[in-house]
Design a protein around this motif. Sequence first.
Motif, mmCIF file in Angstrom:
data_model
loop_
_atom_site.group_PDB
_atom_site.id
_atom_site.type_symbol
_atom_site.label_atom_id
_atom_site.label_comp_id
_atom_site.label_asym_id
_atom_site.label_seq_id
_atom_site.Cartn_x
_atom_site.Cartn_y
_atom_site.Cartn_z
ATOM 1 N N LYS A 598 0.833 -1.205 0.000
ATOM 2 C CA LYS A 598 0.000 0.000 0.000
ATOM 3 C C LYS A 598 0.871 1.260 0.000
ATOM 4 N N VAL A 599 1.907 1.266 0.844
ATOM 5 C CA VAL A 599 2.801 2.435 0.894
ATOM 6 C C VAL A 599 3.576 2.555 -0.413
ATOM 7 N N ALA A 600 4.074 1.428 -0.925
ATOM 8 C CA ALA A 600 4.867 1.453 -2.162
ATOM 9 C C ALA A 600 4.048 1.958 -3.344
ATOM 10 N N SER A 601 2.737 1.674 -3.339
ATOM 11 C CA SER A 601 1.892 2.077 -4.472
ATOM 12 C C SER A 601 1.816 3.596 -4.633
ATOM 13 N N LYS A 602 2.178 4.322 -3.609
ATOM 14 C CA LYS A 602 2.135 5.789 -3.665
ATOM 15 C C LYS A 602 3.402 6.385 -4.297
ATOM 16 N N PHE A 603 4.381 5.519 -4.574
ATOM 17 C CA PHE A 603 5.652 5.989 -5.130
ATOM 18 C C PHE A 603 5.962 5.203 -6.402
ATOM 19 N N PRO A 604 5.992 5.861 -7.566
ATOM 20 C CA PRO A 604 6.179 5.144 -8.829
ATOM 21 C C PRO A 604 7.513 4.435 -8.961
ATOM 22 N N ARG A 605 8.508 4.842 -8.204
ATOM 23 C CA ARG A 605 9.832 4.224 -8.340
ATOM 24 C C ARG A 605 10.094 3.168 -7.266
ATOM 25 N N VAL A 606 9.036 2.696 -6.646
ATOM 26 C CA VAL A 606 9.171 1.696 -5.579
ATOM 27 C C VAL A 606 8.393 0.441 -5.957
ATOM 28 N N GLN A 607 9.013 -0.710 -5.798
ATOM 29 C CA GLN A 607 8.335 -1.980 -6.049
ATOM 30 C C GLN A 607 8.568 -2.926 -4.880
ATOM 31 N N VAL A 608 7.613 -3.814 -4.659
ATOM 32 C CA VAL A 608 7.689 -4.786 -3.569
ATOM 33 C C VAL A 608 7.835 -6.185 -4.145
ATOM 34 N N VAL A 609 8.814 -6.930 -3.651
ATOM 35 C CA VAL A 609 8.942 -8.346 -3.984
ATOM 36 C C VAL A 609 8.241 -9.129 -2.880
ATOM 37 N N ASP A 610 7.102 -9.738 -3.210
ATOM 38 C CA ASP A 610 6.321 -10.502 -2.235
ATOM 39 C C ASP A 610 6.906 -11.909 -2.150
ATOM 40 N N ALA A 611 7.770 -12.121 -1.159
ATOM 41 C CA ALA A 611 8.500 -13.383 -1.054
ATOM 42 C C ALA A 611 7.571 -14.563 -0.774
ATOM 43 N N VAL A 612 6.545 -14.351 0.038
ATOM 44 C CA VAL A 612 5.623 -15.449 0.346
ATOM 45 C C VAL A 612 4.871 -15.864 -0.908
ATOM 46 N N ASP A 613 4.377 -14.899 -1.662
ATOM 47 C CA ASP A 613 3.622 -15.202 -2.873
ATOM 48 C C ASP A 613 4.486 -15.952 -3.882
ATOM 49 N N ARG A 614 5.769 -15.625 -3.946
ATOM 50 C CA ARG A 614 6.661 -16.245 -4.918
ATOM 51 C C ARG A 614 7.200 -17.596 -4.435
ATOM 52 N N MET A 615 7.398 -17.731 -3.140
ATOM 53 C CA MET A 615 7.985 -18.962 -2.604
ATOM 54 C C MET A 615 6.969 -20.077 -2.414
ATOM 55 N N CYS A 616 5.732 -19.693 -2.151
ATOM 56 C CA CYS A 616 4.738 -20.675 -1.723
ATOM 57 C C CYS A 616 3.772 -21.026 -2.844
ATOM 58 N N SER A 617 3.281 -22.244 -2.806
ATOM 59 C CA SER A 617 2.192 -22.652 -3.688
ATOM 60 C C SER A 617 0.887 -22.251 -3.023
ATOM 61 N N ASP A 618 -0.224 -22.674 -3.572
ATOM 62 C CA ASP A 618 -1.517 -22.331 -2.971
ATOM 63 C C ASP A 618 -1.669 -22.916 -1.570
ATOM 64 N N GLY A 619 -1.047 -24.076 -1.341
ATOM 65 C CA GLY A 619 -1.286 -24.747 -0.073
ATOM 66 C C GLY A 619 -0.166 -24.693 0.941
ATOM 67 N N ASN A 620 1.101 -24.590 0.479
ATOM 68 C CA ASN A 620 2.192 -24.670 1.450
ATOM 69 C C ASN A 620 3.436 -23.937 0.986
ATOM 70 N N CYS A 621 4.384 -23.823 1.919
ATOM 71 C CA CYS A 621 5.680 -23.178 1.672
ATOM 72 C C CYS A 621 6.763 -24.168 2.082
ATOM 73 N N PRO A 622 7.744 -24.414 1.231
ATOM 74 C CA PRO A 622 8.742 -25.455 1.512
ATOM 75 C C PRO A 622 9.683 -25.076 2.651
ATOM 76 N N ILE A 623 10.128 -26.083 3.391
ATOM 77 C CA ILE A 623 11.142 -25.864 4.419
ATOM 78 C C ILE A 623 12.464 -26.538 4.039
ATOM 79 N N PHE A 624 12.429 -27.387 3.021
ATOM 80 C CA PHE A 624 13.637 -28.015 2.491
ATOM 81 C C PHE A 624 13.845 -27.551 1.054
#
Length: 680
Positions: A598-624
């Motif tokens: 939400k904060v980043a959306s107010k600044f055009p030169r700022v982007q967020v890397v959503d690590a959970v969204d990228r690392m995890c599938s719909d159901g789980n996140c790997p630990i190995f």
Amino acid sequence: MRYRPDIDGLRALAIIPVLFFHAGLPGFSGGYVGVDIFFVISGFLIGGIILEQKQNRSFSYLHFYERRARRLLPTLFTVIACTLIAGYFFLMPENYEELFESAAYTTLFSSNFFFLNNINYFAQNAEFMPLLHTWSLAVEEQFYIVWPLILALYLKIRNKWSDLSGLLFLGLILSASFVCSVWYLSDHAQAVFYMLPFRLWELGLGTLVLIILRSHPNMTKFHPAAFSILGLALCLGSVFLLEKQSAFPGLNALPVCLGAGLLLFFGSAAKNKISQGFSWSVLVFIGKISYALYLWHWVIFAYFRIYKNSLNLSSLDGYSLIGLTFLLSVLTWFLVENPLRFKTSKKQILAFSLGVGSLLLAVTTWGVMTDGASFRMKMDISYLKSKKVMWYWPSNIKEVKGLSKNVCFFGADWETAQKRLILWGDSHAEHYAPLIEAAIDPEKTSVLLWHKAPAFIDDDKVRRWHDRGTRFSRHCGIRRRLMENWLENQPHKIDGIILAAAWSNYAQSLFSKDHKKRSRAKGQKLMALGLKSLLKKLAPKYPVIILSDLPRPGRILLACAYQKAIPLLRAHDDRMCRPLDRAWVDKRQGPTTRILKKVASKFPRVQVVDAVDRMCSDGNCPIFIEGRLLYQDSNHIRRNLSKREKQILVKKLGLEEALAFKPGQMRLADRQAKDRQEAK
């Protein structure tokens, strides 16, 4: 000194809240103050022994320490030995090695120094350290060395001048200790908690009470029951009203210590109903075994938490462990403490102390030299050998004028690099660093790692209450101002800034003016405020990438990897070693990630890397990853990742794409925003 059963009853008042607090039972949030009651009692009794013998000219340091050895060492050495034996079956090599080290310090009555440098008493992982509670014994033993000398000076001053002069001398020493305890608490909470100079006033207060009692015994006739009730109220008020995060000791230790002093002073009055209540046989017996209770309880609780691989105890767990503590304490009292204390000669107790003490030191030396009996491992998992090994990652350290003497760089040489980035944040910036390194062109791009402080905390409008003080907050403010000033005067062009932090870990601890009015909701608003104010300064000048939290397990997963190599005693729970539940991770980390976006959306030169969204599938996140454990602890990934592991994570997180902008190049969204601005 004349035996007073009410003092044993007061010991029961000290130990019961400690047991309930450490068992995690509700209502005893300040139960740790029981240790402070013990300190006052010790000062009262030890001061009385020393003064009485010095006045009779019968005081002997050898006899004094021989009596201390009889009282303390048999039970202590028994508990240390049992704790070390249990560690062979419960502990992973690194933790076992740490236990051996702490046992050596405990044997030498200096464990407060060890824990000062290794653990915060109130930190969650502290509850997995079986000998942590011995810090208070170290403080008392150090008191026994210092206090006879101070009381000798007190008697000289009193005999040469007057009673008042002697009291002023003691009062000055205790006042200095108390003032230092209050003054340094905010910046040096660990030292104030663990070290004798800041605790001396608590122990010395007991002696001061005794001196006044002996000088003015008639004072005990002045409403003794009323003052005893006041003392009891002060003690119980501290037990029930203080919290784990309360600033302590400092001013918050004063009520409970004064309460204990009042109970000791007026407890000697005849027909005092309160002292008669403390003389109840059940309380007296609990007081008699309180030393064994104190030594056993933490060891039992710690090993049970290790067995469960969980910090949380149910009420049934808590009461059951307290019951086991009482059983072991009674057996120890009858079979070890009493026989060796009352039925041995001086030579026998000396031989026991030196012999068993030397044996324990030899065993602890062996334990450290064998890396925590690492020969128990049946397969190679050396990449998990220790926190030091798991956190190892080579980088270049050099001095940067106007910034710091020890600044970490990686990638190309900073002076000649075609592209310069700053990675700014706390320890989560540190665990991202190897991945950033794998994502950049090491021949062209240089990265400066500015770590140890999240960038959004300025210690002005956004502050943090941490470790029962604001030292960390001030540190963050200093680090932020240093970096901001350095950026203003930096001769080289900075091509981008990367922000990383344990975002979801901060909300509950943030405040602006009053740390007592913290809440998660307020903390989230302050995080947004701090980040927004920072980006207003950075975003107009630099592209900014915000790295969200990686999925955080919230529990230590090492046992999942170690279980195959060393069959340790652990509760069997298939869920512990399964991938993290995505819904659970989103619930814990989602709110702060949404704030970042939400904060980043107010600044055009700022982007967020959503690590959970990228690392995890719909159901789980790997630990190995590639069959190897990814996590070092409950919230950090390992930094000693293999090249293949780094490549996989970099691809999953899309870091190469995020960092692919050329020097001076803005993203498409930046150019579009600029075009719109020019069109207006």
